[in-house]
Design an enzyme around this catalytic site. Structure first.
Site, PDB file in Angstrom:
ATOM      1  N   LYS A 130      -3.607 -12.849   2.282  1.00  0.00           N
ATOM      2  CA  LYS A 130      -4.248 -11.769   3.035  1.00  0.00           C
ATOM      3  C   LYS A 130      -5.419 -11.165   2.255  1.00  0.00           C
ATOM      4  O   LYS A 130      -6.478 -10.917   2.804  1.00  0.00           O
ATOM      5  CB  LYS A 130      -3.247 -10.654   3.375  1.00  0.00           C
ATOM      6  CG  LYS A 130      -2.049 -11.118   4.197  1.00  0.00           C
ATOM      7  CD  LYS A 130      -1.159  -9.956   4.591  1.00  0.00           C
ATOM      8  CE  LYS A 130      -0.494  -9.247   3.425  1.00  0.00           C
ATOM      9  NZ  LYS A 130       0.596 -10.023   2.777  1.00  0.00           N
ATOM     10  N   ARG A 174       3.722  -2.713   8.250  1.00  0.00           N
ATOM     11  CA  ARG A 174       4.821  -3.520   7.724  1.00  0.00           C
ATOM     12  C   ARG A 174       6.134  -3.202   8.420  1.00  0.00           C
ATOM     13  O   ARG A 174       7.139  -3.827   8.126  1.00  0.00           O
ATOM     14  CB  ARG A 174       4.984  -3.232   6.228  1.00  0.00           C
ATOM     15  CG  ARG A 174       4.350  -4.277   5.319  1.00  0.00           C
ATOM     16  CD  ARG A 174       4.541  -3.788   3.887  1.00  0.00           C
ATOM     17  NE  ARG A 174       4.505  -4.827   2.908  1.00  0.00           N
ATOM     18  CZ  ARG A 174       3.425  -5.174   2.227  1.00  0.00           C
ATOM     19  NH1 ARG A 174       2.266  -4.614   2.470  1.00  0.00           N
ATOM     20  NH2 ARG A 174       3.498  -6.096   1.288  1.00  0.00           N
ATOM     21  N   ARG A 180      10.700  -8.549  -2.287  1.00  0.00           N
ATOM     22  CA  ARG A 180       9.550  -8.362  -1.384  1.00  0.00           C
ATOM     23  C   ARG A 180       9.612  -9.331  -0.215  1.00  0.00           C
ATOM     24  O   ARG A 180       9.330  -8.963   0.931  1.00  0.00           O
ATOM     25  CB  ARG A 180       8.237  -8.529  -2.155  1.00  0.00           C
ATOM     26  CG  ARG A 180       7.829  -7.247  -2.876  1.00  0.00           C
ATOM     27  CD  ARG A 180       6.890  -7.509  -4.024  1.00  0.00           C
ATOM     28  NE  ARG A 180       5.678  -8.188  -3.634  1.00  0.00           N
ATOM     29  CZ  ARG A 180       4.998  -9.010  -4.426  1.00  0.00           C
ATOM     30  NH1 ARG A 180       5.436  -9.265  -5.644  1.00  0.00           N
ATOM     31  NH2 ARG A 180       3.907  -9.569  -4.007  1.00  0.00           N
ATOM     32  N   ARG A 209       0.986  -7.922 -12.303  1.00  0.00           N
ATOM     33  CA  ARG A 209       1.632  -6.995 -11.367  1.00  0.00           C
ATOM     34  C   ARG A 209       3.122  -6.948 -11.653  1.00  0.00           C
ATOM     35  O   ARG A 209       3.793  -7.971 -11.661  1.00  0.00           O
ATOM     36  CB  ARG A 209       1.381  -7.445  -9.925  1.00  0.00           C
ATOM     37  CG  ARG A 209       0.189  -6.774  -9.305  1.00  0.00           C
ATOM     38  CD  ARG A 209      -0.087  -7.296  -7.929  1.00  0.00           C
ATOM     39  NE  ARG A 209       1.019  -7.093  -6.991  1.00  0.00           N
ATOM     40  CZ  ARG A 209       0.886  -7.246  -5.678  1.00  0.00           C
ATOM     41  NH1 ARG A 209      -0.274  -7.583  -5.169  1.00  0.00           N
ATOM     42  NH2 ARG A 209       1.909  -7.057  -4.887  1.00  0.00           N
ATOM     43  N   ARG A 218       0.295 -16.717  -9.551  1.00  0.00           N
ATOM     44  CA  ARG A 218      -0.455 -15.462  -9.633  1.00  0.00           C
ATOM     45  C   ARG A 218       0.086 -14.582 -10.757  1.00  0.00           C
ATOM     46  O   ARG A 218      -0.678 -13.902 -11.437  1.00  0.00           O
ATOM     47  CB  ARG A 218      -0.328 -14.726  -8.288  1.00  0.00           C
ATOM     48  CG  ARG A 218      -1.089 -13.422  -8.239  1.00  0.00           C
ATOM     49  CD  ARG A 218      -1.159 -12.881  -6.827  1.00  0.00           C
ATOM     50  NE  ARG A 218      -0.045 -12.011  -6.535  1.00  0.00           N
ATOM     51  CZ  ARG A 218       0.180 -11.479  -5.319  1.00  0.00           C
ATOM     52  NH1 ARG A 218      -0.621 -11.764  -4.316  1.00  0.00           N
ATOM     53  NH2 ARG A 218       1.186 -10.678  -5.117  1.00  0.00           N
TER      54      ARG A 218
HETATM   55  P1  ADP Z   1       2.125  -8.266  -1.192  1.00  0.00           P
HETATM   56  O1  ADP Z   1       1.601  -8.513   0.197  1.00  0.00           O
HETATM   57  O2  ADP Z   1       1.723  -9.316  -2.171  1.00  0.00           O
HETATM   58  O3  ADP Z   1       3.602  -7.973  -1.242  1.00  0.00           O
HETATM   59  P2  ADP Z   1       0.826  -5.627  -1.283  1.00  0.00           P
HETATM   60  O4  ADP Z   1      -0.219  -5.349  -2.273  1.00  0.00           O
HETATM   61  O5  ADP Z   1       0.452  -5.699   0.145  1.00  0.00           O
HETATM   62  O6  ADP Z   1       1.490  -6.980  -1.798  1.00  0.00           O
HETATM   63  O7  ADP Z   1       2.005  -4.536  -1.417  1.00  0.00           O
HETATM   64  C1  ADP Z   1       2.623  -4.243  -2.645  1.00  0.00           C
HETATM   65  C2  ADP Z   1       3.753  -3.235  -2.454  1.00  0.00           C
HETATM   66  O8  ADP Z   1       3.215  -1.993  -1.946  1.00  0.00           O
HETATM   67  C3  ADP Z   1       4.824  -3.629  -1.424  1.00  0.00           C
HETATM   68  O9  ADP Z   1       5.818  -4.468  -1.966  1.00  0.00           O
HETATM   69  C4  ADP Z   1       5.367  -2.246  -1.026  1.00  0.00           C
HETATM   70  O10 ADP Z   1       6.229  -1.736  -2.031  1.00  0.00           O
HETATM   71  C5  ADP Z   1       4.118  -1.373  -1.030  1.00  0.00           C
HETATM   72  N1  ADP Z   1       3.476  -1.335   0.311  1.00  0.00           N
HETATM   73  C6  ADP Z   1       2.240  -1.818   0.626  1.00  0.00           C
HETATM   74  N2  ADP Z   1       1.957  -1.628   1.920  1.00  0.00           N
HETATM   75  C7  ADP Z   1       3.044  -1.023   2.464  1.00  0.00           C
HETATM   76  C8  ADP Z   1       3.390  -0.585   3.773  1.00  0.00           C
HETATM   77  N3  ADP Z   1       2.538  -0.753   4.802  1.00  0.00           N
HETATM   78  N4  ADP Z   1       4.585  -0.001   3.962  1.00  0.00           N
HETATM   79  C9  ADP Z   1       5.446   0.172   2.947  1.00  0.00           C
HETATM   80  N5  ADP Z   1       5.207  -0.224   1.691  1.00  0.00           N
HETATM   81  C10 ADP Z   1       4.023  -0.816   1.430  1.00  0.00           C
END
Ligand code: ADP
Length: 192
Positions: A14, A89, A145, A134, A128
Site C-alpha cells: 500500500k 481498518r 497484525r 519497525r 523489510r
Molecule cells: P501495516 O499495513 O504494515 O500493518 P501501518 O503502517 O498501516 O502498517 O500500521 C501500523 C500500525 O498502526 C497497525 O498495526 C495499527 O496498530 C496502527 N494503525 C494504523 N492504522 C490504523 C487504523 N486505521 N486503525 C487502527 N489502528 C491502526
C-alpha cells in the site's frame, strides 16, 4: 474529488503504490500508520497513548483513529482528493469516513484492494524487517497484525462491495505492472 482507499493486508504494498499514485494524480496521501509513527517519534500525548498497542501489532481504538483521521482531512481543505492508506481498518471506521465525507458533500470514489497471499506477506515483511527498524515487524507482532487483518479489517471489503466500489488488483509481481493496473482502474473512475 478523487478519494481512494488503498486496501490490503500488512505488507501488501500500500505504501509503495501510494507514493507513486500521489505523484501521478496529485492527491494527498493519508497513512494512519505513518501519522501514528510520527506522533510516537515526537512523543506527543497521542503517541504515548498508542505506542504499546502499535508495538504489539494491535489496532488502535476506533475513537482515537477516527478523530485523528478527520483532523488530517481538515488540514487539507485545498486537496483535490485523498488516498487513504491503512484506513479504514474496521467497518466502524468505514462508516465514520463515509459520514464525514458526506458532511463535506464528498465521498469515496473507489476502493482498490491489493490481493496478496499470506505466504507472500510473511516473506516480504521478513525482508523489510532487515532494513525498516519497525518494532512491529518482528515475527510475533507481525503474526498479530496479520491476525487483526483477517479478523477485523477483512470485513471492510464486503462493506464497499455492497456499495459497488470495490476493485481487486493482483498485488504480486512487478511494482510497475501493479501500478499500471491500479492506474487503469483509477482512470476508469475518472471517465465513468
Ligand atoms: P501495516 O499495513 O504494515 O500493518 P501501518 O503502517 O498501516 O502498517 O500500521 C501500523 C500500525 O498502526 C497497525 O498495526 C495499527 O496498530 C496502527 N494503525 C494504523 N492504522 C490504523 C487504523 N486505521 N486503525 C487502527 N489502528 C491502526
Amino acid at each position: 474529488m478523487l478519494n481512494l482507499v488503498l486496501f490490503g493486508p500488512p505488507g501488501a504494498g500500500k505504501g509503495t503504490q501510494s507514493q507513486k499514485l500521489i505523484d501521478r494524480y496529485e492527491l494527498v496521501h493519508i497513512s494512519t500508520g505513518d501519522i501514528f509513527r510520527a506522533h510516537i517519534a515526537n512523543q506527543t500525548e497521542l503517541g504515548q497513548r498508542v505506542s504499546q498497542l502499535i508495538a504489539d501489532g494491535e489496532l488502535v481504538p476506533d475513537s482515537i483513529t477516527i478523530a485523528m483521521l478527520e483532523e488530517e482531512i481538515d488540514k487539507n481543505p485545498q486537496a483535490r482528493g485523498f488516498i487513504f492508506d491503512g484506513f479504514p481498518r474496521t467497518v466502524a471506521q468505514a462508516e465514520a469516513l463515509d459520514h464525514f465525507l458526506e458532511s463535506k458533500d464528498s465521498g469515496i470514489t473507489g476502493v482498490i484492494a491489493l490481493d496478496v497471499t499470506e505466504a507472500e506477506l510473511t516473506a516480504r515483511i521478513a525482508k523489510r524487517k532487515a532494513i525498516s527498524n519497525r518494532a512491529d515487524d518482528d515475527s510475533e507482532k507481525l503474526k498479530k497484525r496479520i491476525e487483526e487483518y483477517f479478523h477485523k479489517t477483512i470485513h471492510v471489503l464486503p462493506y464497499y462491495e455492497r456499495q459497488g466500489k470495490l476493485t481487486k488488483v493482483n498485488g504480486i509481481g512487478d511494482i510497475e505492472v501493479i501500478f499500471n493496473e491500479i492506474s487503469g482502474v483509477i482512470d476508469g473512475f475518472n471517465n465513468g
